[in-house]
Design a protein around this motif. Structure first.
Motif, PDB file in Angstrom:
ATOM      1  N   TYR A 135       1.589   4.122   0.024  1.00 36.56           N
ATOM      2  CA  TYR A 135       2.783   4.691  -0.593  1.00 36.56           C
ATOM      3  C   TYR A 135       3.955   3.743  -0.349  1.00 36.56           C
ATOM      4  CZ  TYR A 135       0.225   9.136  -0.786  1.00 36.56           C
ATOM      5  OH  TYR A 135      -0.687  10.114  -1.041  1.00 36.56           O
ATOM      6  N   LYS A 194       7.167  11.791  -0.177  1.00 36.05           N
ATOM      7  CA  LYS A 194       6.349  10.621   0.144  1.00 36.05           C
ATOM      8  C   LYS A 194       6.164   9.768  -1.107  1.00 36.05           C
ATOM      9  CE  LYS A 194       1.887  12.956  -0.493  1.00 36.05           C
ATOM     10  NZ  LYS A 194       0.643  13.392   0.171  1.00 36.05           N
ATOM     11  N   GLY A 195       6.349   8.472  -0.932  1.00 41.05           N
ATOM     12  CA  GLY A 195       6.239   7.552  -2.056  1.00 41.05           C
ATOM     13  C   GLY A 195       7.516   7.334  -2.825  1.00 41.05           C
TER      14      GLY A 195
END
Length: 593
Positions: free
Chosen positions: A334, A567-568
């Protein structure tokens, strides 16, 4: 083996055209000429099949590039015999010279991208879910969370819903919202209560079932030991009658499994004791198991450099070294995830993922905050995860940081140290705003007099403890007057606010710290994060093993919700702090108690 040497020129292993390709956007890349693509195909000629497959897989998620190529190739597609003897590499990279049979199926998966959440649908017959009142009061949108299955509401549930609609609490607001939703479904065009209300009439296309109300008395018999007048027992009686009614196929009423959905554990236990199917409402849980939560860091395999020695590219930019890697590890990465390589006898590497394009990822080495020359307000990191966290806290491009870990891992200290440095030294933010969820571990101490900041004083003991340490470390040998002046300066730039008055506010160029965020619900977390204005950075900290709010678990906490959703994101980062540094006593207690 040692790390690959950094070339003197940026990405010297690639041609200039290939170097510029990942840095440009997908639209600029689609305007490149066919000759440059042919040169790129020559560079990667040892793996022509992999390039062809990568373009094929992009059709599902990035269909914007392929239709552009096909649209420009229409004038050249008519004289097929002339273009047939083109080189094989040209066919594999361009894909516009490939046979029509191979090219036309590629755009087909593109329309299926919005239907990705529907893959979890069961292949069996639709079920009939009987909802308890607490489910409607917990999530007013729960009626649209059951996909193709049907929903049944007993009359006693509507009666209890009416009894909870008064007040300004969260439960009362959810009750009123549920009542509005039921009114909208019942008032929709062609709505027929006897046949069931279609749940997708109000725009929620993901709900394919129907909503049924109890419009007639049902015949059921429960054990004499269960009081008949209690609402929970009446709901159990309705589930019992429906199970018998839908046990066999009848004209107009196909066989269905009847399941009770309730947030009340005792209610589910009684239902199972009576032989009825019961389940918890799972949609509010971000994760089934807290161990599945995104950790923010990943250990590279021991043979990483052995496999990557021939394909890795490295270049130097200032004090940082960049590595471009490929392989099966890339799909698991990620943006802003930390990776590290530690092996005996080999140099260690600590880096952060800064770019992911196709099948390649770019790693950027980190700044070492464990050394004395990189101390942040006199604080040095003591372990690997703390160094990862400090890199996120000091990066001006990161707007949202989440820190989780057990007691004593340094979450509050690092957040305050980096905040003071960026407010007083770098002048990046105007002030620090600190708040926390006011949930007591034991009994409440009652009404607190004073101003807003004075009322929050008893909850801010962690702030006082860490400020005492930071002020003492920064004062040095300045004496009593110097320490007093330092404390006064620090206090003037830190504002303590209550979460109760956050709605409607906008923070401009502020450094916001949300402590004890594990006690927040997802809705409260959304309310706080959306207060951020231009130039504001928000840090959420908490220990998921110390949740004090009733009805919240590790899977349904707002902190877990934020970590999973962010996330990411290129401007957000998360790290789970693994080792306590408060004291050996606190570290041992967190493990064994």
């Amino acid at each position: 083996m040692p790390l690959p040497p950094a070339p003197t020129k940026r990405a010297a292993l690639l041609s200039p055209d290939a170097l510029d390709a990942p840095a440009r956007s997908s639209h600029r890349g689609s305007r490149r000429s066919g000759d440059s693509r042919a040169d790129e195909a020559t560079v990667h000629s040892p793996q022509p099949l992999e390039l062809f497959d990568s373009l094929g897989t992009e059709g599902a998620g990035g269909a914007t590039v392929r239709p552009t190529r096909r649209g420009r190739s229409k004038p050249a597609s008519a004289p097929v015999p002339v273009n047939a003897p083109q080189p094989e590499a040209m066919v594999q990279v361009e894909t516009r010279k490939a046979p029509v049979v191979e090219v036309t199926p590629a755009p087909a998966p593109a329309p299926q991208a919005p239907t990705r959440p529907k893959r979890n649908k069961s292949n069996g017959p639709a079920k009939l879910f009987v909802l308890d009142t607490n489910v409607l009061l917990h999530d007013p949108m729960c009626l649209f969370r059951f996909e193709e299955h049907d929903i049944f509401l007993p009359m006693i549930v509507l009666e209890e819903l009416d009894g909870h609609k008064k007040g300004t609490t969260e439960v009362a607001r959810n009750g009123r919202q549920t009542s509005r939703t039921l009114d909208a479904l019942a008032g929709a065009q062609d709505a027929d209560i006897d046949k069931g209300l279609k749940l997708d009439t109000t725009g929620h296309r993901e709900a394919g079932g129907r909503l049924f109300f109890q419009t007639a008395p049902l015949d059921y018999s429960l054990p004499i030991s269960l009081p008949q007048g209690k609402a929970d027992n009446q709901i159990l009686g309705v589930v019992h009658a429906l199970r018998d009614e839908y046990a066999k196929d009848r004209p107009g009423k196909p066989k269905q499994e009847v399941v009770l959905v309730s947030k009340d554990i005792n209610m589910r236990v009684k239902a199972r004791a009576l032989g009825l199917a019961a389940d918890d409402y799972q949609n509010d849980k971000t994760l089934e198991d807290g161990d599945l939560l995104y950790a923010g860091s990943l250990a590279l395999p021991p043979d990483f450099w052995t496999r990557q020695s021939k394909t890795v590219e490295s270049w130097q930019s200032g004090s940082n070294t960049f590595y471009r890697i490929s392989g099966p590890l890339v799909p698991n990465l990620y943006i802003n995830q930390f990776v590290y390589f530690e092996a005996p006898g080999e140099p260690s590497m600590y880096a952060r993922v800064t770019e992911i394009r196709d099948k390649t990822a770019v790693l950027k080495t980190l700044k070492d905050y464990s050394s004395g020359k990189n101390a942040v307000w006199g604080v040095n990191t003591r372990n690997r995860e703390q160094n990862f966290a400090m890199n996120l806290l000091m990066d001006p491009e990161i707007d949202f940081v989440t820190l989780t870990g057990t007691a004593g891992t340094g979450k509050t200290l690092m957040a305050l140290a980096s905040g003071l440095t960026q407010v007083l030294d770098d002048r990046r933010y105007t002030e620090i705003i600190m708040t926390r969820a006011t949930v007591s571990v034991g009994e409440d101490i009652g009404f607190l007099p004073g101003t807003e900041e004075e009322k929050m004083g008893p909850w801010m003991g962690a702030l006082d403890d860490n400020l005492e340490f930071l002020a003492k470390g920064d004062g040095g040998g300045a004496g009593e007057w110097g320490r007093a002046a330092t404390n006064e300066l620090i206090r003037s730039r830190i504002k303590v606010k209550s979460m109760n008055f956050m709605r409607g506010r906008t923070f401009l160029n502020k450094y916001v710290i949300i402590d004890e965020a594990q006690n927040l619900t997802p809705k409260q977390m959304k309310t706080l994060i959306t207060r951020a204005g231009p130039g504001t950075k928000i840090i959420c900290m908490g220990n998921l093993a110390q949740i004090d709010t009733p009805y919240l678990t590790e899977g349904s906490s707002g902190l877990t919700f934020a970590v999973d959703k962010f996330k990411g994101w290129p401007h957000g980062g998360h790290i789970t702090l693994a080792r306590g540094e408060r004291s050996r006593l606190a570290d041992f207690a967190s493990d064994v108690l």
